[in-house]
Motif scaffolding. Structure first.
Motif, PDB file in Angstrom:
ATOM      1  N   SER A  84      28.486  25.765  -9.879  1.00  0.00           N
ATOM      2  CA  SER A  84      28.456  24.400 -10.535  1.00  0.00           C
ATOM      3  C   SER A  84      28.849  24.527 -11.929  1.00  0.00           C
ATOM      4  CB  SER A  84      26.951  24.346 -10.364  1.00  0.00           C
ATOM      5  OG  SER A  84      26.135  25.067 -11.081  1.00  0.00           O
TER       6      SER A  84
ATOM      7  N   VAL B 178      34.148  15.580  -3.494  1.00  0.00           N
ATOM      8  CA  VAL B 178      32.871  15.784  -4.273  1.00  0.00           C
ATOM      9  C   VAL B 178      32.324  14.731  -5.253  1.00  0.00           C
ATOM     10  CG1 VAL B 178      31.901  17.335  -6.250  1.00  0.00           C
ATOM     11  CG2 VAL B 178      33.956  18.412  -4.693  1.00  0.00           C
TER      12      VAL B 178
ATOM     13  N   LYS C 193      31.480  26.146 -12.917  1.00  0.00           N
ATOM     14  CA  LYS C 193      33.002  25.889 -13.060  1.00  0.00           C
ATOM     15  C   LYS C 193      33.353  24.291 -12.809  1.00  0.00           C
ATOM     16  CE  LYS C 193      37.260  27.867 -10.878  1.00  0.00           C
ATOM     17  NZ  LYS C 193      37.803  28.721 -10.017  1.00  0.00           N
ATOM     18  N   ASN C 194      32.282  23.618 -11.895  1.00  0.00           N
ATOM     19  CA  ASN C 194      32.777  22.411 -11.679  1.00  0.00           C
ATOM     20  C   ASN C 194      32.551  21.322 -12.944  1.00  0.00           C
ATOM     21  OD1 ASN C 194      33.225  22.436  -9.117  1.00  0.00           O
ATOM     22  ND2 ASN C 194      31.047  21.819  -8.469  1.00  0.00           N
TER      23      ASN C 194
ATOM     24  N   TYR D 228      40.910  20.706  -6.558  1.00  0.00           N
ATOM     25  CA  TYR D 228      40.562  21.965  -6.571  1.00  0.00           C
ATOM     26  C   TYR D 228      39.541  22.341  -5.574  1.00  0.00           C
ATOM     27  CZ  TYR D 228      41.910  22.897 -11.585  1.00  0.00           C
ATOM     28  OH  TYR D 228      42.595  22.884 -12.641  1.00  0.00           O
ATOM     29  N   GLU D 229      38.722  21.351  -5.080  1.00  0.00           N
ATOM     30  CA  GLU D 229      37.988  21.848  -3.561  1.00  0.00           C
ATOM     31  C   GLU D 229      38.568  21.563  -2.477  1.00  0.00           C
ATOM     32  OE1 GLU D 229      35.167  23.234  -3.494  1.00  0.00           O
ATOM     33  OE2 GLU D 229      33.707  22.881  -5.158  1.00  0.00           O
TER      34      GLU D 229
ATOM     35  N   LEU E 109      38.178  17.202  -9.079  1.00  0.00           N
ATOM     36  CA  LEU E 109      37.375  18.308  -8.260  1.00  0.00           C
ATOM     37  C   LEU E 109      37.941  18.278  -6.585  1.00  0.00           C
ATOM     38  CD1 LEU E 109      33.831  17.702  -9.587  1.00  0.00           C
ATOM     39  CD2 LEU E 109      35.089  19.559  -9.643  1.00  0.00           C
ATOM     40  N   TYR E 110      38.345  17.035  -6.098  1.00  0.00           N
ATOM     41  CA  TYR E 110      39.008  16.953  -4.779  1.00  0.00           C
ATOM     42  C   TYR E 110      40.116  18.099  -5.034  1.00  0.00           C
ATOM     43  CZ  TYR E 110      41.251  15.444  -0.811  1.00  0.00           C
ATOM     44  OH  TYR E 110      41.955  15.227   0.652  1.00  0.00           O
TER      45      TYR E 110
ATOM     46  N   MET F 258      32.251  26.387  -4.743  1.00  0.00           N
ATOM     47  CA  MET F 258      32.543  26.569  -6.246  1.00  0.00           C
ATOM     48  C   MET F 258      31.266  26.489  -6.971  1.00  0.00           C
ATOM     49  SD  MET F 258      35.258  24.366  -8.502  1.00  0.00           S
ATOM     50  CE  MET F 258      36.622  24.363  -7.500  1.00  0.00           C
TER      51      MET F 258
ATOM     52  N   LYS G  27      38.043  18.833  -0.780  1.00  0.00           N
ATOM     53  CA  LYS G  27      37.182  17.866  -0.042  1.00  0.00           C
ATOM     54  C   LYS G  27      36.581  17.154  -1.251  1.00  0.00           C
ATOM     55  CE  LYS G  27      33.490  21.250  -0.504  1.00  0.00           C
ATOM     56  NZ  LYS G  27      32.617  22.118   0.392  1.00  0.00           N
TER      57      LYS G  27
END
Length: 336
Positions: free
Chosen positions: A3, A46, A5-6, A41-42, A38-39, A1, A44
């Protein structure tokens, strides 16, 4: 993703936290909330540092993104909005914002019939309705060149998703020189547009060589039924095509210094629209301006040169000069 967007996810998460006035938020709570978001969305873990969230709050407080968020610290450790009903999601759209969005919509509308943008039709219509309804029937003042009658455009969506999903394809292809079509297995890598035509850069499954295919010569495309692992060449178009004009790249050919002269009447066109990013102006006299470019000599380069007719003279290399001379001589013979 990406940065950025994060960062947007973190801003939105911090905003949601501070809008919840039933809880008091310390910095560690905001860090944990951002990590959880973030977890989600990702998929995993972060790592979100204390410094990152502090900089996020600083950015939200500033006018760089138009937020000017009234975030305050009370009792030396708790964070909240000083204005009870504030949210970064409630930022009003200015007249200037509306003007910019409308101009963008007018450009997007020109792609509504293009296969790759079909799924955007509803999005564009909703933007038109919500941004400025009375602008909907305006005539665009930016016109982009496109040819809806081009063959092969129907393959773009399929190829785009095959590259995105790393799929091996079985393609039936018939070049202009071939008497009949042939079926080949390919690993599609990149879609390339040049001179209002579309091309596919793909890796052949047998010879493992990168080859360029014109979309208008593709007869059909199907998913491969064979159990073949997709080979990703990680092609960066800017790097792959940096030494050529057009789409014809020869991996074992070294770029050459091409020297040419344009008459003074047409030189400004070449100065303002260079043949290639490597173009340099060498000299200028009463007969014209001399330029150089460093590229592979290919078909597209010859077409560009021939397009300038009697206003250009190739000075070097000698073999390119001889080739252009021969083409012009044969062209002249057609008129005699």
């Amino acid at each position: 993703m990406a940065s950025n967007k994060n960062a947007l996810i973190r801003y939105k998460t911090i905003d949601q936290c501070l809008r919840n006035t039933f809880r008091r938020w310390v910095l560690d709570d905001l860090i944990e909330a951002c990590s959880d978001a973030l977890y989600e969305y990702e998929g995993k873990d972060v790592y979100v540092s204390k410094r990152t969230v502090q900089l996020d709050i600083q950015m939200m407080r500033s006018d760089k993104l138009g937020y000017n968020a009234p975030i305050e610290v009370y009792q030396r450790k708790f964070y909240r909005y000083a204005e009870e009903d504030y949210s970064i999601m409630n930022i009003p759209v200015t007249d200037h914002d509306i003007k910019i969005m409308n101009e963008s919509i007018q450009i997007l509308r020109q792609f509504k019939d293009f296969s790759l943008f079909k799924e955007m039709n509803g999005v564009i219509e909703r933007l038109e309705d919500s941004v400025y309804a009375n602008e909907k029937d305006n005539i665009p003042i930016i016109h982009l060149e496109k040819n809806d009658q081009l063959k092969g455009l129907e393959h773009i969506d399929r190829l785009y998703h095959a590259i995105q999903n790393k799929q091996v394809l079985k393609m039936a292809y018939k070049s202009f020189k071939a008497r009949s079509e042939s079926e080949i297995l390919i690993h599609p890598q990149l879609l390339k547009e040049f001179n209002n035509r579309w091309f596919l850069l793909a890796l052949g499954n047998k010879r493992k060589l990168l080859t360029t295919f014109a979309l208008d010569r593709i007869v059909s495309i199907h998913n491969s039924e064979e159990d073949i692992v997709y080979i990703d060449q990680h092609i960066d178009g800017d790097i792959y095509y940096k030494d050529v004009i057009g789409v014809t790249v020869s991996e074992n050919v070294v770029p050459e210094l091409v020297k040419f002269k344009i008459d003074n009447r047409n030189a400004p066109y070449v100065i303002t629209k260079p043949f290639h990013t490597s173009q340099e102006t060498i000299s200028k006299d009463e007969l014209g301006t001399t330029f150089t470019i460093k590229v592979q000599i290919n078909f597209e380069l010859e077409r560009v040169i021939l397009g300038f007719g009697d206003t250009i003279e190739v000075l070097a290399p000698e073999r390119l000069r001889t080739r252009i001379h021969g083409k012009l001589k044969r062209a002249l013979e057609r008129y005699e």
